[in-house]
Each structure stands twice: as structure tokens, then as C-alpha cells.
Design a protein around this motif. Sequence first.
Motif, PDB file in Angstrom:
ATOM      1  N   ALA A 168       0.832  -1.207   0.000  1.00 16.11           N
ATOM      2  CA  ALA A 168       0.000   0.000   0.000  1.00 16.11           C
ATOM      3  C   ALA A 168       0.869   1.261   0.000  1.00 16.11           C
ATOM      4  N   ASP A 169       1.948   1.253   0.780  1.00 12.34           N
ATOM      5  CA  ASP A 169       2.844   2.413   0.809  1.00 12.34           C
ATOM      6  C   ASP A 169       3.476   2.667  -0.566  1.00 12.34           C
ATOM      7  N   SER A 170       3.904   1.603  -1.236  1.00 15.06           N
ATOM      8  CA  SER A 170       4.505   1.765  -2.555  1.00 15.06           C
ATOM      9  C   SER A 170       3.501   2.311  -3.570  1.00 15.06           C
ATOM     10  N   LEU A 171       2.257   1.859  -3.473  1.00 12.56           N
ATOM     11  CA  LEU A 171       1.224   2.347  -4.391  1.00 12.56           C
ATOM     12  C   LEU A 171       0.912   3.819  -4.129  1.00 12.56           C
ATOM     13  N   ASN A 172       0.852   4.195  -2.856  1.00  9.94           N
ATOM     14  CA  ASN A 172       0.634   5.608  -2.540  1.00  9.94           C
ATOM     15  C   ASN A 172       1.779   6.463  -3.081  1.00  9.94           C
ATOM     16  N   GLY A 173       3.008   5.955  -2.969  1.00  9.57           N
ATOM     17  CA  GLY A 173       4.152   6.692  -3.504  1.00  9.57           C
ATOM     18  C   GLY A 173       4.099   6.794  -5.020  1.00  9.57           C
ATOM     19  N   ALA A 174       3.639   5.718  -5.682  1.00 11.39           N
ATOM     20  CA  ALA A 174       3.535   5.734  -7.146  1.00 11.39           C
ATOM     21  C   ALA A 174       2.489   6.753  -7.596  1.00 11.39           C
ATOM     22  N   ALA A 175       1.349   6.771  -6.926  1.00  7.79           N
ATOM     23  CA  ALA A 175       0.288   7.721  -7.307  1.00  7.79           C
ATOM     24  C   ALA A 175       0.739   9.161  -7.079  1.00  7.79           C
ATOM     25  N   THR A 176       1.430   9.382  -5.977  1.00  9.65           N
ATOM     26  CA  THR A 176       1.934  10.732  -5.684  1.00  9.65           C
ATOM     27  C   THR A 176       2.956  11.169  -6.736  1.00  9.65           C
ATOM     28  N   ALA A 177       3.817  10.251  -7.138  1.00  6.52           N
ATOM     29  CA  ALA A 177       4.830  10.584  -8.157  1.00  6.52           C
ATOM     30  C   ALA A 177       4.163  10.935  -9.492  1.00  6.52           C
ATOM     31  N   LEU A 178       3.159  10.171  -9.878  1.00  2.00           N
ATOM     32  CA  LEU A 178       2.496  10.449 -11.149  1.00  2.00           C
ATOM     33  C   LEU A 178       1.738  11.777 -11.087  1.00  2.00           C
ATOM     34  N   ARG A 179       1.216  12.099  -9.924  1.00  3.30           N
ATOM     35  CA  ARG A 179       0.496  13.371  -9.780  1.00  3.30           C
ATOM     36  C   ARG A 179       1.447  14.540 -10.013  1.00  3.30           C
ATOM     37  N   THR A 180       2.711  14.380  -9.675  1.00  2.00           N
ATOM     38  CA  THR A 180       3.687  15.461  -9.885  1.00  2.00           C
ATOM     39  C   THR A 180       4.369  15.369 -11.255  1.00  2.00           C
ATOM     40  N   GLY A 181       3.943  14.420 -12.056  1.00  5.07           N
ATOM     41  CA  GLY A 181       4.533  14.265 -13.389  1.00  5.07           C
ATOM     42  C   GLY A 181       5.755  13.378 -13.419  1.00  5.07           C
TER      43      GLY A 181
ATOM     44  N   GLN B 199       8.492   3.058 -10.715  1.00  6.23           N
ATOM     45  CA  GLN B 199       9.283   2.457  -9.640  1.00  6.23           C
ATOM     46  C   GLN B 199       8.393   2.047  -8.474  1.00  6.23           C
ATOM     47  N   GLY B 200       7.419   2.915  -8.157  1.00  6.58           N
ATOM     48  CA  GLY B 200       6.484   2.580  -7.082  1.00  6.58           C
ATOM     49  C   GLY B 200       5.700   1.316  -7.381  1.00  6.58           C
TER      50      GLY B 200
ATOM     51  N   ARG C 155       6.903  10.187 -13.985  1.00 11.68           N
ATOM     52  CA  ARG C 155       6.475   8.875 -14.458  1.00 11.68           C
ATOM     53  C   ARG C 155       7.454   7.783 -14.034  1.00 11.68           C
ATOM     54  N   ASP C 156       8.748   8.120 -13.980  1.00  7.23           N
ATOM     55  CA  ASP C 156       9.717   7.129 -13.535  1.00  7.23           C
ATOM     56  C   ASP C 156       9.449   6.715 -12.082  1.00  7.23           C
TER      57      ASP C 156
END
Length: 209
Positions: free
Chosen positions: A162-175, A182-183, A177-178
Motif C-alpha cells: 500500500a505504501d509503494s502504491l501511494n508513492g507511485a500515485a503521488t509521483a504520477l500526480r507530480t509528473g 518504480q512505485g 512517471r519514472d
Amino acid sequence: MDTAGITIALLGAVSLVAAITNGLRFINIEVPALASPALRWALAIVGLALLIAGFVLFGRPADGTNGPPPAPTTSRPATPNPPPDSSASDRAYSQQAASYCAASASRINALTQPTTDDERINYTFDLAAVLEQLATNLGTLTQSSHDPGKHHQLVFRISNTADSLNGAATALRTGDRDGYNQGWNNADQYRADFNRVAVELSLNGCQVK
């Protein structure tokens, strides 16, 4: 020790000896010689009776009771309570864990597959929320698990996914994509570990797809 018994036995012994020896003086007791054989026989019988009675009284306990005191009774140890049925506890744990996982799987399957970045962000956050709730629910079963250590690993893997998915969504929200990719890669690794532990705990239906 009964004093009366000793006294009677002593009188009986003196009388018996006096009858046999035809006269006796013992301390302050004097038994004169008897000329009649019949009186000597009577004295011998009385002495023998007194002697027996004295021994009977001498052998009686001082408290007046007959026979030896009763043997002390020993209390039997209490029978320990039987141990709880571990198989029933294991079944209850497995059923409850499977119920939590089935509810989470139903929520995950109901999520709409994303086609745009905004949908991917929402989908990833929603998926993380489902897994966070699953970890919380399973965490309440740790103590009832037949293998608390492995159960803890199960909950740990879900939380990390769940933590990794939250980090992935947050990263994509800021643009980033890498960072998003990774998340998801991290989440996939934790999810594989989680599924492996679930199988080890015989929770084959409790797996994250």
C-alpha cells in the motif's frame, strides 16, 4: 500413656507372683502366704486378669479412642483443564482471514481499469486504500494465528504494498512517471512476497492479484 493401666498391670503382676511363690512383699505391698491351694489359684487368676486388663489399658491411646489414629488423608491434585482445541482456533482464524481477503478482492475487482493518467492516479490511490484496510483487519487476528510470525509478515507485506502504491500515485500526480513506475515495481515485489506468505499459511484464497 495410661497411668491406670500401669497400676492395674503392676497389681496383677504382684498378685500372680504371690500366688506362685506363696507370699510376697514388694515395696509397700505385702501379700501373705495362703495355706489353701484354692485361694492361691484364685489369687493367680485375679492377678492374671489384672495383668491382662492393665496391658489393654496401657495400649489404649491417651485421648481415649480405640485403635491407632486414622492415617492422614491426602487431597488429590485438581485435574487440569484440558487445553483449548487448537484445530478449532486455527479454523476460526483461517475463516476470518479468508473473509477479510475476499471482501478486499471484491473491492479491488470493482475498481475500473484506468486509461488516462488521472484515472491511474485515482486507481492507484484506491487500490492502496483497499490494501491498507485489509492490513488493519488482518492485524487484529495476529494473536489467534497458529503462526503469528508468518501472519505478521503477511500484514507487513500488505502495508508495504500500500505504501509503494501511494508513492507511485503521488509521483504520477507530480509528473514523475519514472517514480510512478518504480512505485509499481516495488508494489509488485511486495505483493509477490505477500502471496507467498499467504500460501505458507494455507490462505491460498487470500492473495493480491
